[in-house]
Write an enzyme that holds these catalytic residues in place. Sequence first.
Site, PDB file in Angstrom:
ATOM      1  N   TYR A   1       0.858  -1.172   0.116  1.00 34.40           N
ATOM      2  CA  TYR A   1      -0.044  -0.013  -0.153  1.00 34.40           C
ATOM      3  C   TYR A   1       0.835   1.303  -0.069  1.00 34.40           C
ATOM      4  O   TYR A   1       0.641   2.106  -0.890  1.00 34.40           O
ATOM      5  CB  TYR A   1      -0.841  -0.127   1.210  1.00 34.40           C
ATOM      6  CG  TYR A   1      -1.770   0.992   1.294  1.00 34.40           C
ATOM      7  CD1 TYR A   1      -3.164   1.021   0.768  1.00 34.40           C
ATOM      8  CD2 TYR A   1      -1.705   2.130   2.439  1.00 34.40           C
ATOM      9  CE1 TYR A   1      -4.013   2.215   0.535  1.00 34.40           C
ATOM     10  CE2 TYR A   1      -2.549   2.910   2.597  1.00 34.40           C
ATOM     11  CZ  TYR A   1      -3.842   2.951   1.426  1.00 34.40           C
ATOM     12  OH  TYR A   1      -4.766   4.306   1.686  1.00 34.40           O
TER      13      TYR A   1
ATOM     14  N   LYS B   1       1.154   4.359  -3.030  1.00 36.64           N
ATOM     15  CA  LYS B   1       0.625   5.772  -2.439  1.00 36.64           C
ATOM     16  C   LYS B   1       1.785   6.582  -2.661  1.00 36.64           C
ATOM     17  O   LYS B   1       1.991   7.803  -3.093  1.00 36.64           O
ATOM     18  CB  LYS B   1       0.308   5.834  -0.977  1.00 36.64           C
ATOM     19  CG  LYS B   1      -1.134   5.063  -0.743  1.00 36.64           C
ATOM     20  CD  LYS B   1      -2.073   5.435  -1.685  1.00 36.64           C
ATOM     21  CE  LYS B   1      -3.597   5.142  -1.702  1.00 36.64           C
ATOM     22  NZ  LYS B   1      -4.780   5.843  -2.204  1.00 36.64           N
TER      23      LYS B   1
END
Length: 258
Positions: free
Chosen positions: A151, A155
Amino acid sequence: MAGPVTLVTGGASGIGRATCRVLAGEGRDIAVCDVNREGAEQTLRILREQSAGNHRACLLDVSAQASWQSLAADLRSDGCTLNGLVNCAGIGRNGDFAALSLADWNAMVAVNLTGTFLGCQFAMTVMPEGGVVVNIASIGAFAGGADIAGYCATKGGVTALTRAVAMYGAPRGIRVCAVAPTYVDSEMLDEVADNFSSRAEMLAGMAELVPIGRVASPEDIARAIQFLMSDSAGMITGTTLQVDGGQLAGLPSRHANA
Ligand SMILES: NC(=O)c1ccc[n+]([C@@H]2O[C@H](COP(=O)([O-])OP(=O)(O)OC[C@H]3O[C@@H](n4cnc5c(N)ncnc54)[C@H](O)[C@@H]3O)[C@@H](O)[C@H]2O)c1
């Protein structure tokens, strides 16, 4: 002919839904886009109760180029142009890094990073009068979490993409920014809550890590997005705005006995 619309991906839930409400509240016509058709329709019903705008709900899989192309064709055939895009759709997969499956990694890359890339490309072709793109990063773009490594990587990619596309958009009258939220009490945390005895316990633990002392609400993030979309932010592009209650501002200090 319909007027310009502001498109929000991930509009069926959480931050996306709150953003639709906040932006509709300032008189924008909203296209609520999501892979979850029922959720997008529900957001549309909320918007119609709240304001008189010319809102619509559209099925969109942000990770599929064909889905963006068919959305562009639909908007064109309705005579619609875009004045803003919020790339809010996102997914998280957490757990032990060594056990992170390639399928979960690929899924996060597809939605969080490829989805944002395709959204930015789409915006550059359907905003002839200029406009604003706001991408959604995370504090995970700036500080690593062992149990959310994939994740974090996606990002971080979103913040780099935001800077690069801002360079492309600037001479075309298109600003491109991002927000990086801390924990947000949205549906995304439902699965995480299963690891705790209650959602309240999870949120209390997270709040302890945020200097301001609470997790963010979807509306906290929506208000920051609203600012970046507005003319008040007219000189801001390429920037990722941390909306984190001070979480990235410093470390616990031990220089004096408190
Ligand atoms: N909740 C948090 O703690 C937090 C923190 C930092 C950043 N974010 C980011 O904020 C954004 C919004 O998250 P949220 O908290 O509102 O989560 P959420 O789960 O409530 O909403 C995410 C939405 O994205 C949609 N979506 C998923 N895959 C899609 C696809 N392929 N195409 C179109 N739509 C798709 C889902 O259907 C859902 O409606 C995400 O990018 C997320 O990574 C969330």
